[in-house]
Design an enzyme around this catalytic site. Structure first.
Site, PDB file in Angstrom:
ATOM      1  N   ALA A 145      -4.242 123.150  36.749  1.00 47.59           N
ATOM      2  CA  ALA A 145      -4.745 124.352  37.287  1.00 47.59           C
ATOM      3  C   ALA A 145      -4.011 124.333  38.696  1.00 47.59           C
ATOM      4  O   ALA A 145      -4.517 125.317  39.521  1.00 47.59           O
ATOM      5  CB  ALA A 145      -6.204 124.148  37.606  1.00 47.59           C
ATOM      6  N   ARG A 157      -2.018 116.781  38.542  1.00 44.63           N
ATOM      7  CA  ARG A 157      -1.729 115.384  39.131  1.00 44.63           C
ATOM      8  C   ARG A 157      -1.598 115.696  40.838  1.00 44.63           C
ATOM      9  O   ARG A 157      -1.920 114.925  41.632  1.00 44.63           O
ATOM     10  CB  ARG A 157      -0.417 115.194  38.838  1.00 44.63           C
ATOM     11  CG  ARG A 157      -0.482 114.646  37.505  1.00 44.63           C
ATOM     12  CD  ARG A 157       1.192 114.310  36.738  1.00 44.63           C
ATOM     13  NE  ARG A 157       1.757 115.702  36.645  1.00 44.63           N
ATOM     14  CZ  ARG A 157       3.039 115.956  36.386  1.00 44.63           C
ATOM     15  NH1 ARG A 157       3.736 114.919  35.725  1.00 44.63           N
ATOM     16  NH2 ARG A 157       3.355 116.983  36.380  1.00 44.63           N
ATOM     17  N   ASP A 170      -3.646 112.739  35.430  1.00 42.57           N
ATOM     18  CA  ASP A 170      -2.559 112.743  34.695  1.00 42.57           C
ATOM     19  C   ASP A 170      -2.896 112.689  33.399  1.00 42.57           C
ATOM     20  O   ASP A 170      -3.365 111.668  32.698  1.00 42.57           O
ATOM     21  CB  ASP A 170      -1.519 111.558  34.858  1.00 42.57           C
ATOM     22  CG  ASP A 170      -0.220 111.847  34.322  1.00 42.57           C
ATOM     23  OD1 ASP A 170      -0.198 112.391  33.069  1.00 42.57           O
ATOM     24  OD2 ASP A 170       0.718 111.244  34.702  1.00 42.57           O
ATOM     25  N   TYR A 215      10.454 120.646  22.433  1.00 46.59           N
ATOM     26  CA  TYR A 215       9.498 121.534  22.975  1.00 46.59           C
ATOM     27  C   TYR A 215       8.769 122.322  22.006  1.00 46.59           C
ATOM     28  O   TYR A 215       7.516 122.452  21.898  1.00 46.59           O
ATOM     29  CB  TYR A 215       9.996 122.420  24.167  1.00 46.59           C
ATOM     30  CG  TYR A 215       8.975 123.262  24.657  1.00 46.59           C
ATOM     31  CD1 TYR A 215       7.924 122.720  25.479  1.00 46.59           C
ATOM     32  CD2 TYR A 215       9.014 124.559  24.375  1.00 46.59           C
ATOM     33  CE1 TYR A 215       6.863 123.774  25.969  1.00 46.59           C
ATOM     34  CE2 TYR A 215       7.772 125.414  24.875  1.00 46.59           C
ATOM     35  CZ  TYR A 215       6.892 125.111  25.783  1.00 46.59           C
ATOM     36  OH  TYR A 215       5.880 125.724  26.209  1.00 46.59           O
ATOM     37  N   GLY A 270       4.621 134.296  25.112  1.00 52.38           N
ATOM     38  CA  GLY A 270       6.071 134.712  25.049  1.00 52.38           C
ATOM     39  C   GLY A 270       6.337 134.026  26.427  1.00 52.38           C
ATOM     40  O   GLY A 270       5.914 133.230  27.265  1.00 52.38           O
ATOM     41  N   VAL A 330       6.629 133.618  30.173  1.00 52.17           N
ATOM     42  CA  VAL A 330       5.729 133.820  31.309  1.00 52.17           C
ATOM     43  C   VAL A 330       6.575 133.227  32.668  1.00 52.17           C
ATOM     44  O   VAL A 330       6.830 131.925  32.516  1.00 52.17           O
ATOM     45  CB  VAL A 330       4.331 133.268  31.092  1.00 52.17           C
ATOM     46  CG1 VAL A 330       3.569 133.462  32.207  1.00 52.17           C
ATOM     47  CG2 VAL A 330       3.841 133.168  29.736  1.00 52.17           C
ATOM     48  N   THR A 370       6.477 131.413  35.605  1.00 55.24           N
ATOM     49  CA  THR A 370       5.720 130.488  36.377  1.00 55.24           C
ATOM     50  C   THR A 370       6.764 129.636  36.816  1.00 55.24           C
ATOM     51  O   THR A 370       8.000 129.740  36.993  1.00 55.24           O
ATOM     52  CB  THR A 370       4.793 129.858  35.294  1.00 55.24           C
ATOM     53  OG1 THR A 370       5.451 129.245  34.427  1.00 55.24           O
ATOM     54  CG2 THR A 370       3.533 130.855  35.004  1.00 55.24           C
TER      55      THR A 370
END
Ligand code: NDP
Ligand code: 8X3
Length: 269
Positions: free
Chosen positions: A13, A37, A63, A156, A187, A189, A191
């Site tokens: 978050a 974290r 974590d 990934y 798909g 994003v 960030t």
């Protein structure tokens, strides 16, 4: 289903989709249990959530790769935060973009430990309480990468294929209870995702989104809030959302600097 006063636990978050999801649930008057974290970033998210209407916020520096820490953190929650209604398993990352046979073992461990094992640890710690209360909703962050593998991204993509299997398996294992399970599969994003993937190389990260309009964290948060606010007898199993300029994890349409356009493949990430 009304979200006012519901306890929503969101991992990851402190940034990106998780942060935007916290904002979206705050606007619904939910009570937010925020984990990541970076405690300083979590504190900033918490403040913004209270300003947006959250009924209450509790933060936990955690974590998700640490199985024992996850178990202990959930067990040690103050009594008024124990009955988690909605768990958003969002914490995750990609590291590196290269051929499997030259990839970094460290990068692989980090992705598998966070995206797969972290999601499992959180689920194992929180879902028994939902079953006991016969109420709850687990939302897992998948990806177009889990549906179609792209070049240089095998590990990934494998973690997100694992998320799909875990999401579907959990839904089967919860049959007979009122607990719902949803996978949200975005798909591209924009960030901090690509900055993390390229170990802080901002220029390289910016190129990923050049010539197309990516999704925002808020777009994904909107889909999450929609899925959990369906009537209690409705389970949304999967939501696939992409930018209009993206067909799947392999095929994009980019506008180039010269005004021409063209389709590119994942190799150009
Ligand atoms: P960001 O890098 O912006 O945010 C990732 C979040 O995960 C941060 O809050 C980070 O917090 C947290 N996180 C990472 N590792 C851990 C850990 N070990 N323990 C706890 N928290 C952790 O990325 P996104 O918001 O884009 O990614 C969120 C999720 O969405 C991921 O699962 C990602 O795979 C998925 N996704 C992203 C897409 C995209 O294009 N961006 C598309 C499809 C899916 P901190 O560092 O403070 O711990
Ligand atoms: C993140 C989307 O296509 O950049 O899951 O891997 S992608």
């Amino acid at each position: 289903m009304k979200l006012t006063g519901k306890i929503v636990c969101i991992t990851g978050a402190s940034a990106g989709i998780g942060e935007a999801t916290a904002h979206a649930f705050a606007a619904e008057g939910a009570r937010l249990l925020l984990a990541a974290r970076r405690a300083d970033r979590l504190a900033a998210t918490a403040e913004a959530c209270l300003a947006r209407g959250a009924a209450a916020v509790h933060t936990v520096a955690l974590d998700v790769r640490q199985a024992e820490a996850v178990r202990a953190a959930v067990e040690a929650l103050p009594a008024e935060w124990q009955a988690i209604d909605i768990l958003v398993n969002n914490a995750g990352l990609s590291r590196g973009l290269e051929k499997l046979y030259t990839g970094s073992l460290e990068d692989w461990d980090e992705m598998i430990d966070t995206n797969v094992k972290g999601l499992l640890y959180m689920t194992r710690a929180v879902v028994p309480g939902m079953v006991e209360r016969n109420s709850g909703h687990v939302v897992n962050l998948g990806s177009t990468a889990g549906e179609v593998t792209y070049p240089n991204g095998a590990v990934y993509c494998a973690t997100k294929a694992a998320e799909k299997a875990i999401n579907d398996g959990l839904r089967q294992d919860l049959l007979g209870t009122a607990v719902r399970v949803t996978s949200i599969n975005p798909g591209m994003v924009e960030t901090e995702f690509s900055q993390v993937r390229f170990h802080g190389d901002q220029e390289r990260a910016a190129k990923v989104y050049q010539g197309l309009q990516p999704l925002t964290g808020a777009d994904v948060a909107d889909a999450i809030v929609w899925a959990v606010s369906r009537p209690a007898h409705v389970n949304i199993a999967h939501v696939l959302l992409t930018p209009v300029a993206q067909a799947n994890s392999l095929l994009f349409h980019r506008e180039t600097a010269g005004g021409q356009s063209g389709s590119g493949q994942a190799g150009s990430r």
